[in-house]
Design a protein around this motif. Structure first.
Motif, PDB file in Angstrom:
ATOM      1  N   GLY A 198       0.813  -1.211   0.000  1.00  0.00           N
ATOM      2  CA  GLY A 198       0.000   0.000   0.000  1.00  0.00           C
ATOM      3  C   GLY A 198       0.847   1.261   0.000  1.00  0.00           C
ATOM      4  O   GLY A 198       0.656   2.159  -0.818  1.00  0.00           O
ATOM      5  N   GLY A 199       1.804   1.323   0.925  1.00  0.00           N
ATOM      6  CA  GLY A 199       2.685   2.481   0.984  1.00  0.00           C
ATOM      7  C   GLY A 199       3.808   2.414  -0.021  1.00  0.00           C
ATOM      8  O   GLY A 199       4.059   3.377  -0.758  1.00  0.00           O
ATOM      9  N   MET A 200       4.497   1.252  -0.091  1.00  0.00           N
ATOM     10  CA  MET A 200       5.666   1.131  -0.963  1.00  0.00           C
ATOM     11  C   MET A 200       5.839  -0.317  -1.394  1.00  0.00           C
ATOM     12  O   MET A 200       5.731  -1.233  -0.565  1.00  0.00           O
ATOM     13  CB  MET A 200       6.916   1.604  -0.223  1.00  0.00           C
ATOM     14  CG  MET A 200       8.180   1.627  -1.051  1.00  0.00           C
ATOM     15  SD  MET A 200       9.577   2.327  -0.105  1.00  0.00           S
ATOM     16  CE  MET A 200      10.788   2.510  -1.424  1.00  0.00           C
ATOM     17  N   TYR A 201       6.104  -0.511  -2.684  1.00  0.00           N
ATOM     18  CA  TYR A 201       6.401  -1.837  -3.213  1.00  0.00           C
ATOM     19  C   TYR A 201       7.807  -1.825  -3.792  1.00  0.00           C
ATOM     20  O   TYR A 201       8.152  -0.976  -4.622  1.00  0.00           O
ATOM     21  CB  TYR A 201       5.405  -2.219  -4.307  1.00  0.00           C
ATOM     22  CG  TYR A 201       5.713  -3.543  -4.971  1.00  0.00           C
ATOM     23  CD1 TYR A 201       5.233  -4.735  -4.443  1.00  0.00           C
ATOM     24  CD2 TYR A 201       6.488  -3.595  -6.127  1.00  0.00           C
ATOM     25  CE1 TYR A 201       5.522  -5.958  -5.055  1.00  0.00           C
ATOM     26  CE2 TYR A 201       6.773  -4.814  -6.742  1.00  0.00           C
ATOM     27  CZ  TYR A 201       6.299  -5.984  -6.200  1.00  0.00           C
ATOM     28  OH  TYR A 201       6.586  -7.190  -6.797  1.00  0.00           O
ATOM     29  N   ASN A 202       8.637  -2.790  -3.348  1.00  0.00           N
ATOM     30  CA  ASN A 202      10.009  -2.926  -3.835  1.00  0.00           C
ATOM     31  C   ASN A 202      10.165  -4.293  -4.499  1.00  0.00           C
ATOM     32  O   ASN A 202      10.097  -5.323  -3.848  1.00  0.00           O
ATOM     33  CB  ASN A 202      11.001  -2.807  -2.680  1.00  0.00           C
ATOM     34  CG  ASN A 202      10.907  -1.471  -1.993  1.00  0.00           C
ATOM     35  OD1 ASN A 202      10.975  -0.422  -2.629  1.00  0.00           O
ATOM     36  ND2 ASN A 202      10.733  -1.478  -0.674  1.00  0.00           N
ATOM     37  N   GLY A 203      10.365  -4.281  -5.816  1.00  0.00           N
ATOM     38  CA  GLY A 203      10.506  -5.518  -6.562  1.00  0.00           C
ATOM     39  C   GLY A 203      11.924  -5.712  -7.061  1.00  0.00           C
ATOM     40  O   GLY A 203      12.826  -4.917  -6.793  1.00  0.00           O
ATOM     41  N   TYR A 204      12.129  -6.749  -7.806  1.00  0.00           N
ATOM     42  CA  TYR A 204      13.446  -7.102  -8.330  1.00  0.00           C
ATOM     43  C   TYR A 204      13.871  -6.096  -9.389  1.00  0.00           C
ATOM     44  O   TYR A 204      13.084  -5.723 -10.257  1.00  0.00           O
ATOM     45  CB  TYR A 204      13.396  -8.500  -8.932  1.00  0.00           C
ATOM     46  CG  TYR A 204      14.691  -8.961  -9.551  1.00  0.00           C
ATOM     47  CD1 TYR A 204      15.705  -9.477  -8.744  1.00  0.00           C
ATOM     48  CD2 TYR A 204      14.904  -8.855 -10.919  1.00  0.00           C
ATOM     49  CE1 TYR A 204      16.903  -9.886  -9.306  1.00  0.00           C
ATOM     50  CE2 TYR A 204      16.100  -9.262 -11.486  1.00  0.00           C
ATOM     51  CZ  TYR A 204      17.097  -9.779 -10.674  1.00  0.00           C
ATOM     52  OH  TYR A 204      18.279 -10.174 -11.236  1.00  0.00           O
ATOM     53  N   PRO A 205      15.137  -5.603  -9.363  1.00  0.00           N
ATOM     54  CA  PRO A 205      16.217  -5.899  -8.402  1.00  0.00           C
ATOM     55  C   PRO A 205      16.491  -4.710  -7.484  1.00  0.00           C
ATOM     56  O   PRO A 205      17.626  -4.234  -7.376  1.00  0.00           O
ATOM     57  CB  PRO A 205      17.403  -6.123  -9.330  1.00  0.00           C
ATOM     58  CG  PRO A 205      17.171  -5.096 -10.436  1.00  0.00           C
ATOM     59  CD  PRO A 205      15.675  -4.905 -10.547  1.00  0.00           C
ATOM     60  N   SER A 206      15.485  -4.170  -6.854  1.00  0.00           N
ATOM     61  CA  SER A 206      15.618  -2.922  -6.102  1.00  0.00           C
ATOM     62  C   SER A 206      16.413  -3.103  -4.809  1.00  0.00           C
ATOM     63  O   SER A 206      16.419  -4.172  -4.198  1.00  0.00           O
ATOM     64  CB  SER A 206      14.239  -2.354  -5.776  1.00  0.00           C
ATOM     65  OG  SER A 206      13.515  -3.249  -4.949  1.00  0.00           O
ATOM     66  N   GLU A 207      17.070  -2.024  -4.386  1.00  0.00           N
ATOM     67  CA  GLU A 207      17.824  -1.992  -3.131  1.00  0.00           C
ATOM     68  C   GLU A 207      17.561  -0.661  -2.433  1.00  0.00           C
ATOM     69  O   GLU A 207      18.452   0.170  -2.280  1.00  0.00           O
ATOM     70  CB  GLU A 207      19.319  -2.175  -3.399  1.00  0.00           C
ATOM     71  CG  GLU A 207      19.675  -3.532  -4.008  1.00  0.00           C
ATOM     72  CD  GLU A 207      21.164  -3.715  -4.220  1.00  0.00           C
ATOM     73  OE1 GLU A 207      21.917  -2.738  -4.037  1.00  0.00           O
ATOM     74  OE2 GLU A 207      21.582  -4.835  -4.561  1.00  0.00           O
ATOM     75  N   PRO A 208      16.338  -0.426  -2.002  1.00  0.00           N
ATOM     76  CA  PRO A 208      16.000   0.866  -1.400  1.00  0.00           C
ATOM     77  C   PRO A 208      16.593   1.034  -0.004  1.00  0.00           C
ATOM     78  O   PRO A 208      16.772   0.065   0.737  1.00  0.00           O
ATOM     79  CB  PRO A 208      14.475   0.825  -1.339  1.00  0.00           C
ATOM     80  CG  PRO A 208      14.159  -0.635  -1.227  1.00  0.00           C
ATOM     81  CD  PRO A 208      15.183  -1.335  -2.064  1.00  0.00           C
ATOM     82  N   ILE A 209      16.870   2.293   0.327  1.00  0.00           N
ATOM     83  CA  ILE A 209      17.348   2.656   1.658  1.00  0.00           C
ATOM     84  C   ILE A 209      16.415   3.729   2.219  1.00  0.00           C
ATOM     85  O   ILE A 209      16.233   4.787   1.602  1.00  0.00           O
ATOM     86  CB  ILE A 209      18.795   3.186   1.612  1.00  0.00           C
ATOM     87  CG1 ILE A 209      19.736   2.111   1.073  1.00  0.00           C
ATOM     88  CG2 ILE A 209      19.253   3.644   2.992  1.00  0.00           C
ATOM     89  CD1 ILE A 209      21.156   2.594   0.840  1.00  0.00           C
ATOM     90  N   LEU A 210      15.818   3.458   3.373  1.00  0.00           N
ATOM     91  CA  LEU A 210      14.915   4.406   4.017  1.00  0.00           C
ATOM     92  C   LEU A 210      15.504   4.833   5.357  1.00  0.00           C
ATOM     93  O   LEU A 210      15.880   3.982   6.173  1.00  0.00           O
ATOM     94  CB  LEU A 210      13.536   3.788   4.245  1.00  0.00           C
ATOM     95  CG  LEU A 210      12.566   3.731   3.064  1.00  0.00           C
ATOM     96  CD1 LEU A 210      13.056   2.756   1.997  1.00  0.00           C
ATOM     97  CD2 LEU A 210      11.168   3.346   3.526  1.00  0.00           C
ATOM     98  N   THR A 211      15.561   6.144   5.585  1.00  0.00           N
ATOM     99  CA  THR A 211      16.093   6.689   6.833  1.00  0.00           C
ATOM    100  C   THR A 211      15.141   7.758   7.365  1.00  0.00           C
ATOM    101  O   THR A 211      14.751   8.676   6.636  1.00  0.00           O
ATOM    102  CB  THR A 211      17.482   7.310   6.610  1.00  0.00           C
ATOM    103  OG1 THR A 211      18.361   6.332   6.051  1.00  0.00           O
ATOM    104  CG2 THR A 211      18.073   7.809   7.920  1.00  0.00           C
ATOM    105  N   ASN A 212      14.767   7.612   8.635  1.00  0.00           N
ATOM    106  CA  ASN A 212      13.924   8.604   9.310  1.00  0.00           C
ATOM    107  C   ASN A 212      12.625   8.842   8.543  1.00  0.00           C
ATOM    108  O   ASN A 212      12.213   9.989   8.330  1.00  0.00           O
ATOM    109  CB  ASN A 212      14.679   9.925   9.490  1.00  0.00           C
ATOM    110  CG  ASN A 212      14.000  10.847  10.492  1.00  0.00           C
ATOM    111  OD1 ASN A 212      13.398  10.396  11.467  1.00  0.00           O
ATOM    112  ND2 ASN A 212      14.074  12.155  10.252  1.00  0.00           N
ATOM    113  N   CYS A 213      11.972   7.754   8.158  1.00  0.00           N
ATOM    114  CA  CYS A 213      10.710   7.846   7.425  1.00  0.00           C
ATOM    115  C   CYS A 213       9.562   7.277   8.258  1.00  0.00           C
ATOM    116  O   CYS A 213       9.752   6.388   9.084  1.00  0.00           O
ATOM    117  CB  CYS A 213      10.799   7.099   6.099  1.00  0.00           C
ATOM    118  SG  CYS A 213      11.906   7.857   4.884  1.00  0.00           S
TER     119      CYS A 213
END
Length: 335
Positions: free
Chosen positions: A154-169
């Motif tokens: 709903g908020g965020m979808y991470n599929g192949y080949p993603s490498e997300p970085i979330l800080t202070n969210c």
């Protein structure tokens, strides 16, 4: 002595109230009125920064924003700043609004969102707020709230080949029909630091649904997420499905599910210095460990969780592959 200096990257400015007749984004007086135009202009010169003044930004297209490689988007400006560190993203709300009819953002490799709110995104497939399936996107100081997916994330979808970085969210009040009300990872490698996921809803893993992925979390809060029920998923805060989950100094509280109020682990999970408190479910109020799972807890506290069976922990032992260990942990006052 600390001095403010202008940034060296080319900067493009956006202000929803801009009246420029020939906008180019080079000054606030010639700011673009929409974020996409500024992002495309920065991308055209090989990358740069986009400064966005406070306001609500939407579009008639879907999504509202498609990010571009090597472009960093900063929110929180009033529209007069000369230096980036003069902004205040808490006071000057900068909102990307899907109006409950379109997705808000599609991510990009080596792209960054910093100091924006992503809200009221909607899609029939994956990722109502943010859809990310390309490389390493970074999110800092962002609020992702009240987005909806008819599938995963709903908020965020991470599929192949993603490498997300979330800080202070913050990811709050997002809903998905399937897994991952807040975040859904599929064949992704994700890192979260000092983030909070709360009051999200889905069929399971309502805070995070981690499938065939690697997820590292540090100093995060997973609270008050609710599983709306699905025979396969049914974990409240986090479902770790055929994945690796590493959590350090995290707080997991107030989540509700059927199998694992706080966490349902179906593969490899290591928790260190974590607190699992006041979660509830039918089986495993704090943690439910499924067959073929490897669960390691060190210096953790599991307290005041509730379930019909296994208030603090429920570990299935009908598989020769199950591994489970607690080292220097407190398991107390569960019911």
């Amino acid at each position: 002595v600390v001095m403010s200096v202008p940034v060296s990257a080319e900067t493009f400015r956006v202000n929803v109230h801009s009246t420029a007749t020939s906008p180019d984004g080079h000054t606030w007086d010639t700011a673009f009125v929409d974020i996409q135009s500024a992002v495309d202009a920065a991308y055209a010169v090989g990358g740069g920064e986009v400064w966005v003044a406070a306001g609500t930004y939407t579009a008639t297209s879907d999504p509202v924003l498609t990010m571009r490689e090597n472009v960093t988007i900063y929110g929180g400006f009033t529209g007069i700043e000369t230096f980036r560190d003069e902004r205040d993203w808490i006071l000057n709300k900068t909102i990307i609004d899907g109006e409950n009819i379109r997705r808000c953002v599609i991510g990009a490799n080596a792209a960054t969102l910093d100091g924006l709110s992503i809200r009221l995104g909607y899609c029939k497939d994956n990722g109502g707020g943010i859809y990310n399936e390309t490389g390493s996107q970074t999110l800092c100081n962002c609020i992702i709230e009240e987005n909806t997916s008819e599938s995963y994330g709903g908020g965020m979808y991470n599929g192949y080949p993603s490498e997300p970085i979330l800080t202070n969210c913050m990811l709050k009040g997002n809903v998905s029909s399937k897994g991952g009300g807040g975040i859904s990872n599929h064949f992704s490698n994700s890192k979260l630091s000092s983030c909070e996921l709360r009051e999200n809803k889905s069929s399971g893993g309502s805070g995070i649904y981690n499938s065939n992925s690697s997820l590292e979390m540090e100093k995060c809060i997973i609270s008050d997420n609710i599983s709306m029920g699905n025979e396969y998923l049914k974990g409240g805060g986090i479902v770790n499905d055929s994945s690796s989950l590493l959590m350090t100094s995290c707080y997991i509280t107030g989540n509700k599910g059927v199998y694992g109020g706080g966490i349902r682990n179906e593969k490899e999970m290591q928790l260190t210095n974590c607190v699992i408190e006041n979660n509830s479910s039918n089986y495993g109020g704090g943690i439910f460990c499924d067959v073929n799972s490897d669960t390691q807890l060190m210096n953790c506290t599991i307290v005041a969780n509730m379930a019909d069976e296994g208030g603090g922990l429920y570990v299935l032992t009908d598989s020769a592959w199950n591994e489970f260990s607690l080292v220097n942990c407190i398991v107390w006052d569960n019911s």
